[in-house]
Design an enzyme around this catalytic site. Structure first.
Site, PDB file in Angstrom:
ATOM      1  N   GLY A  21       0.816  -1.214   0.000  1.00  0.00           N
ATOM      2  CA  GLY A  21       0.000   0.000   0.000  1.00  0.00           C
ATOM      3  C   GLY A  21       0.851   1.265   0.000  1.00  0.00           C
ATOM      4  O   GLY A  21       1.927   1.324  -0.611  1.00  0.00           O
ATOM      5  N   ASN A  92       3.202   5.119   9.499  1.00  0.00           N
ATOM      6  CA  ASN A  92       2.226   4.785   8.451  1.00  0.00           C
ATOM      7  C   ASN A  92       1.396   3.548   8.787  1.00  0.00           C
ATOM      8  O   ASN A  92       0.248   3.442   8.372  1.00  0.00           O
ATOM      9  CB  ASN A  92       2.989   4.567   7.131  1.00  0.00           C
ATOM     10  N   ASP A  98     -14.312  -1.643   9.583  1.00  0.00           N
ATOM     11  CA  ASP A  98     -15.497  -1.666   8.735  1.00  0.00           C
ATOM     12  C   ASP A  98     -16.665  -2.198   9.558  1.00  0.00           C
ATOM     13  O   ASP A  98     -17.225  -3.244   9.271  1.00  0.00           O
ATOM     14  CB  ASP A  98     -15.241  -2.558   7.507  1.00  0.00           C
ATOM     15  N   TYR A 158     -11.481   4.066  14.324  1.00  0.00           N
ATOM     16  CA  TYR A 158     -10.396   4.421  13.402  1.00  0.00           C
ATOM     17  C   TYR A 158     -10.233   5.937  13.323  1.00  0.00           C
ATOM     18  O   TYR A 158      -9.127   6.466  13.437  1.00  0.00           O
ATOM     19  CB  TYR A 158     -10.702   3.812  12.029  1.00  0.00           C
ATOM     20  N   PRO A 187      -4.476  11.576   3.843  1.00  0.00           N
ATOM     21  CA  PRO A 187      -5.020  11.276   2.514  1.00  0.00           C
ATOM     22  C   PRO A 187      -6.527  11.054   2.541  1.00  0.00           C
ATOM     23  O   PRO A 187      -7.092  10.667   3.569  1.00  0.00           O
ATOM     24  CB  PRO A 187      -4.323   9.957   2.126  1.00  0.00           C
TER      25      PRO A 187
HETATM   26  N1  NAP Z   1      -6.473   3.249   2.105  1.00  0.00           N
HETATM   27  C1  NAP Z   1      -7.075   4.370   2.353  1.00  0.00           C
HETATM   28  O1  NAP Z   1      -8.116   4.698   1.762  1.00  0.00           O
HETATM   29  C2  NAP Z   1      -6.494   5.334   3.365  1.00  0.00           C
HETATM   30  C3  NAP Z   1      -7.040   6.624   3.436  1.00  0.00           C
HETATM   31  C4  NAP Z   1      -6.512   7.544   4.341  1.00  0.00           C
HETATM   32  C5  NAP Z   1      -5.466   7.167   5.160  1.00  0.00           C
HETATM   33  N2  NAP Z   1      -4.944   5.905   5.075  1.00  0.00           N
HETATM   34  C6  NAP Z   1      -3.816   5.580   5.946  1.00  0.00           C
HETATM   35  O2  NAP Z   1      -2.684   5.326   5.136  1.00  0.00           O
HETATM   36  C7  NAP Z   1      -1.812   4.405   5.810  1.00  0.00           C
HETATM   37  C8  NAP Z   1      -1.507   3.233   4.907  1.00  0.00           C
HETATM   38  O3  NAP Z   1      -2.737   2.591   4.591  1.00  0.00           O
HETATM   39  P1  NAP Z   1      -2.885   1.538   3.394  1.00  0.00           P
HETATM   40  O4  NAP Z   1      -4.213   1.800   2.781  1.00  0.00           O
HETATM   41  O5  NAP Z   1      -1.660   1.543   2.555  1.00  0.00           O
HETATM   42  O6  NAP Z   1      -3.030   0.200   4.256  1.00  0.00           O
HETATM   43  P2  NAP Z   1      -2.588  -1.307   4.007  1.00  0.00           P
HETATM   44  O7  NAP Z   1      -2.411  -1.587   2.563  1.00  0.00           O
HETATM   45  O8  NAP Z   1      -3.533  -2.128   4.797  1.00  0.00           O
HETATM   46  O9  NAP Z   1      -1.130  -1.339   4.690  1.00  0.00           O
HETATM   47  C9  NAP Z   1      -0.991  -1.203   6.084  1.00  0.00           C
HETATM   48  C10 NAP Z   1       0.450  -1.487   6.450  1.00  0.00           C
HETATM   49  O10 NAP Z   1       0.562  -1.455   7.890  1.00  0.00           O
HETATM   50  C11 NAP Z   1       1.077  -2.700   8.325  1.00  0.00           C
HETATM   51  N3  NAP Z   1       0.560  -3.042   9.649  1.00  0.00           N
HETATM   52  C12 NAP Z   1      -0.734  -3.173  10.038  1.00  0.00           C
HETATM   53  N4  NAP Z   1      -0.799  -3.572  11.311  1.00  0.00           N
HETATM   54  C13 NAP Z   1       0.493  -3.669  11.745  1.00  0.00           C
HETATM   55  C14 NAP Z   1       1.084  -4.062  12.971  1.00  0.00           C
HETATM   56  N5  NAP Z   1       0.351  -4.468  14.028  1.00  0.00           N
HETATM   57  N6  NAP Z   1       2.430  -4.044  13.083  1.00  0.00           N
HETATM   58  C15 NAP Z   1       3.196  -3.675  12.024  1.00  0.00           C
HETATM   59  N7  NAP Z   1       2.695  -3.303  10.836  1.00  0.00           N
HETATM   60  C16 NAP Z   1       1.355  -3.319  10.707  1.00  0.00           C
HETATM   61  C17 NAP Z   1       0.632  -3.710   7.251  1.00  0.00           C
HETATM   62  O11 NAP Z   1       1.409  -4.897   7.241  1.00  0.00           O
HETATM   63  P3  NAP Z   1       0.976  -6.223   8.072  1.00  0.00           P
HETATM   64  O12 NAP Z   1      -0.522  -6.339   8.006  1.00  0.00           O
HETATM   65  O13 NAP Z   1       1.710  -7.347   7.416  1.00  0.00           O
HETATM   66  O14 NAP Z   1       1.463  -5.982   9.469  1.00  0.00           O
HETATM   67  C18 NAP Z   1       0.901  -2.868   6.011  1.00  0.00           C
HETATM   68  O15 NAP Z   1       2.283  -2.849   5.736  1.00  0.00           O
HETATM   69  C19 NAP Z   1      -2.538   4.020   7.093  1.00  0.00           C
HETATM   70  O16 NAP Z   1      -2.067   4.823   8.163  1.00  0.00           O
HETATM   71  C20 NAP Z   1      -3.987   4.352   6.790  1.00  0.00           C
HETATM   72  O17 NAP Z   1      -4.724   4.590   7.978  1.00  0.00           O
HETATM   73  C21 NAP Z   1      -5.443   4.985   4.207  1.00  0.00           C
END
Ligand code: NAP
Length: 248
Positions: A21, A92, A98, A158, A187
């Site tokens: 991501g 990050n 959900d 969240y 974002p």
């Molecule tokens: N997607 C959206 O629409 C959106 C919108 C606004 C903000 N954001 C923010 O952007 C950031 C990245 O989101 P994304 O959409 O790229 O999410 P994603 O694809 O789900 O990636 C999340 C990352 O965090 C890691 N992670 C989760 N739990 C963890 C834990 N306990 N320990 C270590 N690593 C952990 C995951 O790896 P593992 O699961 O393998 O640990 C993965 O590398 C987040 O802060 C999210 O809140 C996302």
């Protein structure tokens, strides 16, 4: 402008959740910009391994659960031994949600708060203590979300964590007295494993509400993170929204 008040660009940056991501996109970009980068997640992905093969001297990565502080601290020490002192941190890693609040158990609420708020603050504390003890200046970027500023059903806990991180960003900027610049990047929704729970109707609705006519792409967020880590700006304690004005 006195040189002593300028925070230099970060040179060794730790990115939590750098396996996929947005985190993976940030890691890829910083490596291409010549920085030394450390990344962790619970699961190391083939994409992260491939970056490790491409940049063996510049990338250190590993499997760490951010909710295991000892593992996080050991990883930070490994990074320092391999790449040098950390002077940049991108918080990050996060988990999504959900579920309507009334259907979210107390344990689920606690787990979201632990991963998205408590553990990043604990990691930040550990990294900062080492940075400041070495007399370094540095940069912190907290990846938060537009959910901290606008309401969305199914994202109550969240949203609370993201608002908490935005508040922490402002107080960090004050507390660190300009030695470390702390900012948030918030974002709008972008396609990732986290947002895969959104249905097509919801995605279409977000696009309709977005003046720029498209969902935010990770590649549109990455340059903002890079700027906050590397550029000579006086931006401090701010939340920079990247959502095409969907929330305006
Ligand atoms: N997607 C959206 O629409 C959106 C919108 C606004 C903000 N954001 C923010 O952007 C950031 C990245 O989101 P994304 O959409 O790229 O999410 P994603 O694809 O789900 O990636 C999340 C990352 O965090 C890691 N992670 C989760 N739990 C963890 C834990 N306990 N320990 C270590 N690593 C952990 C995951 O790896 P593992 O699961 O393998 O640990 C993965 O590398 C987040 O802060 C999210 O809140 C996302």
């Amino acid at each position: 402008m006195s040189d002593s008040t300028v925070v230099p660009p970060a040179s060794v940056v730790l990115v939590s959740g750098g396996s996929r991501g947005l985190g993976l996109a940030i890691v890829t970009d910083l490596l291409a910009s010549g920085l030394k980068v450390a990344a962790f997640a619970r699961t190391v992905t083939p994409e992260l391994t491939a970056l490790g093969e491409k940049y063996p001297e510049h990338l250190h990565y590993g499997s760490v659960d951010i909710n295991d502080p000892k593992a996080g601290q050991d990883f930070v020490k490994e990074v320092e031994a391999k790449l040098g002192p950390i002077d940049g941190l991108v918080n990050n890693a996060a988990v999504g949600q959900d579920s309507l609040h009334v259907h979210t158990s107390a344990d689920q609420v606690a787990a979201i708060i632990q991963t998205n708020l408590t553990s990043p603050l604990v990691l930040t504390r550990f990294v900062l203590r080492r940075m400041l003890a070495k007399g370094l200046k540095g940069r912190i970027v907290n990846v938060t979300s537009i959910c901290a500023q606008r309401g969305y059903p199914g994202l109550v806990a969240y949203s609370a964590t993201k608002g908490g991180m935005d508040s922490a960003t402002r107080s960090l900027a004050r507390e660190l007295g300009g030695r470390v610049l702390a900012n948030s990047v918030a974002p709008g929704f972008f396609a990732s494993e986290m947002s895969a729970v959104l249905g097509q109707t919801q995605l279409d609705q977000i696009v309709r509400r977005t003046p720029t006519g498209h969902l935010t792409e990770p590649d549109e967020v990455v340059p903002v993170v890079r700027m906050l880590l590397l550029d000579n700006t006086n931006i401090n304690g701010q939340v920079l929204v990247v959502d095409g004005a969907a929330s305006i």
